[in-house]
Design a protein around this motif. Structure first.
Motif, PDB file in Angstrom:
ATOM      1  N   ASP A 196       0.807  -1.232   0.000  1.00  9.75           N
ATOM      2  CA  ASP A 196       0.000   0.000   0.000  1.00  9.75           C
ATOM      3  C   ASP A 196       0.835   1.274   0.000  1.00  9.75           C
ATOM      4  O   ASP A 196       0.353   2.349   0.368  1.00  9.75           O
ATOM      5  CB  ASP A 196      -0.953   0.056   1.210  1.00  9.75           C
ATOM      6  N   LEU A 197       2.105   1.176  -0.389  1.00 10.98           N
ATOM      7  CA  LEU A 197       2.939   2.383  -0.457  1.00 10.98           C
ATOM      8  C   LEU A 197       2.352   3.362  -1.480  1.00 10.98           C
ATOM      9  O   LEU A 197       1.996   2.956  -2.590  1.00 10.98           O
ATOM     10  CB  LEU A 197       4.372   1.999  -0.877  1.00 10.98           C
ATOM     11  N   VAL A 198       2.255   4.622  -1.102  1.00  8.95           N
ATOM     12  CA  VAL A 198       1.823   5.661  -2.040  1.00  8.95           C
ATOM     13  C   VAL A 198       3.082   6.302  -2.626  1.00  8.95           C
ATOM     14  O   VAL A 198       3.965   6.731  -1.884  1.00  8.95           O
ATOM     15  CB  VAL A 198       0.954   6.715  -1.315  1.00  8.95           C
ATOM     16  N   VAL A 199       3.172   6.309  -3.951  1.00  8.26           N
ATOM     17  CA  VAL A 199       4.375   6.846  -4.597  1.00  8.26           C
ATOM     18  C   VAL A 199       3.989   8.072  -5.416  1.00  8.26           C
ATOM     19  O   VAL A 199       3.087   8.015  -6.266  1.00  8.26           O
ATOM     20  CB  VAL A 199       5.033   5.796  -5.523  1.00  8.26           C
ATOM     21  N   THR A 200       4.640   9.188  -5.144  1.00 11.52           N
ATOM     22  CA  THR A 200       4.395  10.418  -5.907  1.00 11.52           C
ATOM     23  C   THR A 200       5.734  10.934  -6.428  1.00 11.52           C
ATOM     24  O   THR A 200       6.789  10.511  -5.966  1.00 11.52           O
ATOM     25  CB  THR A 200       3.710  11.483  -5.032  1.00 11.52           C
ATOM     26  N   SER A 201       5.665  11.844  -7.394  1.00 13.25           N
ATOM     27  CA  SER A 201       6.916  12.259  -8.024  1.00 13.25           C
ATOM     28  C   SER A 201       6.781  13.640  -8.663  1.00 13.25           C
ATOM     29  O   SER A 201       5.699  14.233  -8.675  1.00 13.25           O
ATOM     30  CB  SER A 201       7.287  11.216  -9.091  1.00 13.25           C
ATOM     31  N   ASP A 202       7.906  14.137  -9.173  1.00 11.03           N
ATOM     32  CA  ASP A 202       7.937  15.393  -9.942  1.00 11.03           C
ATOM     33  C   ASP A 202       8.451  15.066 -11.339  1.00 11.03           C
ATOM     34  O   ASP A 202       9.389  14.263 -11.479  1.00 11.03           O
ATOM     35  CB  ASP A 202       8.949  16.397  -9.354  1.00 11.03           C
ATOM     36  N   ILE A 203       7.883  15.728 -12.333  1.00 10.62           N
ATOM     37  CA  ILE A 203       8.378  15.556 -13.711  1.00 10.62           C
ATOM     38  C   ILE A 203       8.474  16.917 -14.395  1.00 10.62           C
ATOM     39  O   ILE A 203       7.583  17.764 -14.260  1.00 10.62           O
ATOM     40  CB  ILE A 203       7.476  14.589 -14.511  1.00 10.62           C
ATOM     41  N   ILE A 204       9.585  17.103 -15.092  1.00 10.11           N
ATOM     42  CA  ILE A 204       9.770  18.323 -15.897  1.00 10.11           C
ATOM     43  C   ILE A 204       9.661  17.920 -17.362  1.00 10.11           C
ATOM     44  O   ILE A 204      10.359  16.992 -17.793  1.00 10.11           O
ATOM     45  CB  ILE A 204      11.168  18.932 -15.647  1.00 10.11           C
ATOM     46  N   VAL A 205       8.809  18.605 -18.113  1.00 10.03           N
ATOM     47  CA  VAL A 205       8.778  18.345 -19.566  1.00 10.03           C
ATOM     48  C   VAL A 205       9.388  19.542 -20.297  1.00 10.03           C
ATOM     49  O   VAL A 205       9.390  20.658 -19.787  1.00 10.03           O
ATOM     50  CB  VAL A 205       7.347  18.100 -20.131  1.00 10.03           C
ATOM     51  N   GLY A 206       9.907  19.251 -21.491  1.00  3.67           N
ATOM     52  CA  GLY A 206      10.455  20.334 -22.313  1.00  3.67           C
ATOM     53  C   GLY A 206      11.844  20.768 -21.887  1.00  3.67           C
ATOM     54  O   GLY A 206      12.258  21.906 -22.162  1.00  3.67           O
ATOM     55  N   PHE A 207      12.599  19.872 -21.218  1.00  4.60           N
ATOM     56  CA  PHE A 207      13.981  20.206 -20.873  1.00  4.60           C
ATOM     57  C   PHE A 207      14.764  20.379 -22.178  1.00  4.60           C
ATOM     58  O   PHE A 207      14.488  19.699 -23.158  1.00  4.60           O
ATOM     59  CB  PHE A 207      14.584  19.075 -20.021  1.00  4.60           C
ATOM     60  N   PRO A 208      15.760  21.292 -22.208  1.00  2.00           N
ATOM     61  CA  PRO A 208      16.502  21.507 -23.464  1.00  2.00           C
ATOM     62  C   PRO A 208      16.978  20.184 -24.075  1.00  2.00           C
ATOM     63  O   PRO A 208      17.563  19.356 -23.384  1.00  2.00           O
ATOM     64  CB  PRO A 208      17.697  22.366 -23.021  1.00  2.00           C
ATOM     65  N   GLY A 209      16.682  20.014 -25.349  1.00  2.00           N
ATOM     66  CA  GLY A 209      17.140  18.825 -26.070  1.00  2.00           C
ATOM     67  C   GLY A 209      16.192  17.639 -25.968  1.00  2.00           C
ATOM     68  O   GLY A 209      16.429  16.597 -26.570  1.00  2.00           O
ATOM     69  N   GLU A 210      15.079  17.779 -25.209  1.00  3.83           N
ATOM     70  CA  GLU A 210      14.157  16.638 -25.067  1.00  3.83           C
ATOM     71  C   GLU A 210      13.488  16.344 -26.408  1.00  3.83           C
ATOM     72  O   GLU A 210      12.800  17.197 -26.978  1.00  3.83           O
ATOM     73  CB  GLU A 210      13.083  16.966 -24.017  1.00  3.83           C
ATOM     74  N   THR A 211      13.679  15.131 -26.917  1.00  2.00           N
ATOM     75  CA  THR A 211      13.055  14.759 -28.185  1.00  2.00           C
ATOM     76  C   THR A 211      11.704  14.088 -27.909  1.00  2.00           C
ATOM     77  O   THR A 211      11.400  13.746 -26.759  1.00  2.00           O
ATOM     78  CB  THR A 211      13.937  13.752 -28.945  1.00  2.00           C
ATOM     79  N   GLU A 212      10.969  13.854 -28.990  1.00  2.00           N
ATOM     80  CA  GLU A 212       9.688  13.157 -28.856  1.00  2.00           C
ATOM     81  C   GLU A 212       9.925  11.759 -28.253  1.00  2.00           C
ATOM     82  O   GLU A 212       9.160  11.295 -27.407  1.00  2.00           O
ATOM     83  CB  GLU A 212       9.032  13.063 -30.239  1.00  2.00           C
ATOM     84  N   GLU A 213      11.037  11.152 -28.657  1.00  2.00           N
ATOM     85  CA  GLU A 213      11.369   9.819 -28.141  1.00  2.00           C
ATOM     86  C   GLU A 213      11.648   9.875 -26.621  1.00  2.00           C
ATOM     87  O   GLU A 213      11.184   9.016 -25.871  1.00  2.00           O
ATOM     88  CB  GLU A 213      12.618   9.335 -28.872  1.00  2.00           C
ATOM     89  N   ASP A 214      12.399  10.896 -26.203  1.00  2.00           N
ATOM     90  CA  ASP A 214      12.672  11.066 -24.763  1.00  2.00           C
ATOM     91  C   ASP A 214      11.359  11.204 -23.999  1.00  2.00           C
ATOM     92  O   ASP A 214      11.168  10.595 -22.945  1.00  2.00           O
ATOM     93  CB  ASP A 214      13.508  12.342 -24.499  1.00  2.00           C
ATOM     94  N   PHE A 215      10.474  12.025 -24.564  1.00  2.00           N
ATOM     95  CA  PHE A 215       9.211  12.274 -23.876  1.00  2.00           C
ATOM     96  C   PHE A 215       8.376  10.983 -23.797  1.00  2.00           C
ATOM     97  O   PHE A 215       7.760  10.691 -22.769  1.00  2.00           O
ATOM     98  CB  PHE A 215       8.433  13.386 -24.592  1.00  2.00           C
ATOM     99  N   GLU A 216       8.396  10.201 -24.891  1.00  2.00           N
ATOM    100  CA  GLU A 216       7.659   8.920 -24.873  1.00  2.00           C
ATOM    101  C   GLU A 216       8.203   8.014 -23.770  1.00  2.00           C
ATOM    102  O   GLU A 216       7.458   7.272 -23.137  1.00  2.00           O
ATOM    103  CB  GLU A 216       7.799   8.203 -26.233  1.00  2.00           C
ATOM    104  N   GLU A 217       9.516   8.086 -23.538  1.00  2.00           N
ATOM    105  CA  GLU A 217      10.110   7.264 -22.470  1.00  2.00           C
ATOM    106  C   GLU A 217       9.590   7.699 -21.098  1.00  2.00           C
ATOM    107  O   GLU A 217       9.407   6.889 -20.203  1.00  2.00           O
ATOM    108  CB  GLU A 217      11.641   7.341 -22.526  1.00  2.00           C
ATOM    109  N   THR A 218       9.346   9.000 -20.964  1.00  2.04           N
ATOM    110  CA  THR A 218       8.761   9.490 -19.702  1.00  2.04           C
ATOM    111  C   THR A 218       7.344   8.931 -19.538  1.00  2.04           C
ATOM    112  O   THR A 218       6.963   8.469 -18.462  1.00  2.04           O
ATOM    113  CB  THR A 218       8.731  11.039 -19.682  1.00  2.04           C
ATOM    114  N   LEU A 219       6.575   8.949 -20.644  1.00  2.00           N
ATOM    115  CA  LEU A 219       5.212   8.399 -20.560  1.00  2.00           C
ATOM    116  C   LEU A 219       5.261   6.904 -20.242  1.00  2.00           C
ATOM    117  O   LEU A 219       4.451   6.398 -19.449  1.00  2.00           O
ATOM    118  CB  LEU A 219       4.457   8.628 -21.882  1.00  2.00           C
TER     119      LEU A 219
END
Ligand code: SF4
Length: 443
Positions: free
Chosen positions: A301-324
């Motif tokens: 029952d651990l609750v896991v939360t996080s922070d995500i930054i999108v649009g970091f310099p150089g982030e490609t569509e592929e990088d973003f898909e990896e985040t998803l």
């Protein structure tokens, strides 16, 4: 000098930014009240203090606008003292700029100068404008404070950060890591619990590296366990953690002690190893996933939360898909999501490959839509379950109901008697929304 030299005068503090700043403002309020000031609104105040945030440049511009607006108050009341503190004024150029642009500002102070405040305030009321750069960086022990929430107390365990993530200004504004002595922390927690606090949050920019430079080595899991073994009916949570320093010992401590909230806020920032490297985060997506798997195996029952930054310099569509992909795999309970914004003075500010606004916003929307669906599903899965909640007060959106927080820091609403505010209750979840739950107190 009388004990309370400013008795009968009033103060107003406005706080911008993070929980660490909120905690510093409690100390600033304590110092002011020790000097005799009483709280008031901005218009009746004899001294106004802005505790500023430097994390985003856009926020900084807004704060400068608000400082500019104080000129009218100073015009009406020539004796008004205005102090600007916090992360903005910890950056020397910004402090200088504030002093030059706003000559009506009486004094500025950085994050490492809280213990100097009484002198700065007295000097300001005597018409002396303190020169810049008067920082000690010392840990502010034994300073008074006025806690804003009677049931939830923030306790700083360390100050500063040594990590130098390339997008972050904190190591420049709050300096290098300094840990407080465990005994000082335990003393403060005990006092807060005796004073009625039911939830303690141990605060630091990177609590997992707590203990560096202490005379007797103490790790964060050891500190956390010591806090949780103090007497009293309370629970303890912590933030923020860094994945490179989160250890098995931390998860074991969380699993072993019922007073430690089963909530892990572990900022991942990106699911792409290439972007993580450019951010200088010093872990891979695979390492992050393995950490969460380990933690979940140990802590049901651990609750896991996080922070995500999108649009970091150089982030490609592929990088973003990896985040998803990482989001789909981990299924966070909730996320703080940010669009990268340039912060002068950081390494990322000069990086090539800026992402245009339209692309960054489109990615942000996709990220939020995915997370919302997951959050909703995770919340719906709780319907019918009983959670232990801390009732924190009236709901901000509907004063007819009470607001409460679960161990996982989920916001719950319940219809219940006001006498339950500040108490733990067992409540059944009766319905779920994306961002909150409805609960009913069990007899
Ligand atoms: S860990 Fe990174 S993001 Fe967090 S405060 Fe330190 S430098 Fe900033």
């Amino acid at each position: 000098m009388p004990e309370k030299p400013f008795e009968g005068r009033f103060y107003y503090i406005e706080t911008f930014g993070c929980q660490q700043n909120e905690r510093d403002s409690e100390i600033i309020a304590g110092i002011l009240e020790d000097l005799g000031f009483l709280p008031s609104d901005v218009f009746s105040a004899d001294i106004i203090i802005f505790n500023t945030c430097a994390v985003r440049e856009t926020a900084e511009e807004k704060i400068k606008g608000k400082i500019g607006a104080l000129k009218a108050l100073k015009y009406k009341n020539k004796d008004l003292v205005i102090g600007i503190g916090g992360c903005m004024t910890a950056v020397e150029e910004t402090a200088e700029e504030i002093y030059k642009t706003f000559p009506f500002v009486s004094f500025v102070f950085g994050t490492g100068a809280l213990e100097k405040l009484p002198r700065l305030i007295k000097d300001a009321f005597n018409g002396r404008r303190t020169p810049l750069g008067d920082e000690s960086g010392e840990i502010p022990e034994e300073l008074p404070s006025v806690r804003r929430d009677p049931y939830r107390a923030d306790v700083s365990v360390m100050y500063g950060c040594d990590n130098f993530c390339t997008y972050c200004i904190v190591p420049y504004t709050r300096g290098r890591e300094r840990s407080r002595l465990p005994d000082e922390i335990l003393k403060e927690v005990s006092a807060a619990v005796k004073g009625g606090a039911k939830e303690i949050t141990l605060l630091g920019q990177n609590v997992n590296s707590y203990g560096k430079g202490l005379p007797e080595k103490t790790s964060f899991p050891e500190l956390l366990s010591s806090v949780a073994s103090l007497e009293g009916d309370f629970r303890v949570r912590f933030m923020t953690s860094h994945p490179k320093d989160a250890s098995d010992a931390l998860f074991e401590a969380m699993a072993a002690n019922p007073k430690i909230c089963k909530h892990l806020h572990l900022p991942v920032q990106s699911g792409s190893d290439r972007v993580l490297k450019a951010m200088n985060r010093r872990y891979t997506a695979a390492h992050y996933i393995s950490l969460i798997k380990k933690a979940r195996a140990l802590i049901p029952d651990l609750v896991v939360t996080s922070d995500i930054i999108v649009g970091f310099p150089g982030e490609t569509e592929e990088d973003f898909e990896e985040t998803l992909d990482l989001l789909r795999e981990i299924r966070f309970d909730s996320l703080f999501t940010f669009i990268y914004s340039v912060r002068r003075g950081t390494r990322a500010a000069t990086m090539e490959g800026k992402i245009d606004e339209k692309t960054a916003h489109a990615r942000f929307d996709r990220l939020v839509a995915l997370q919302n669906a997951v959050s909703r599903a995770e919340n719906e899965a709780l319907v019918g379950k009983t959670l232990r909640l801390l009732v924190t007060g009236k709901s901000e959106t509907d004063p007819a109901v009470l607001a409460a927080r679960s161990e996982g820091n989920r916001l719950c609403h319940l219809k219940a008697d006001l006498s339950l505010i500040g108490k733990f209750v067992n409540a059944e979840i009766i319905s779920a929304k994306t961002w909150s739950l409805e609960a009913s107190v069990r007899p």
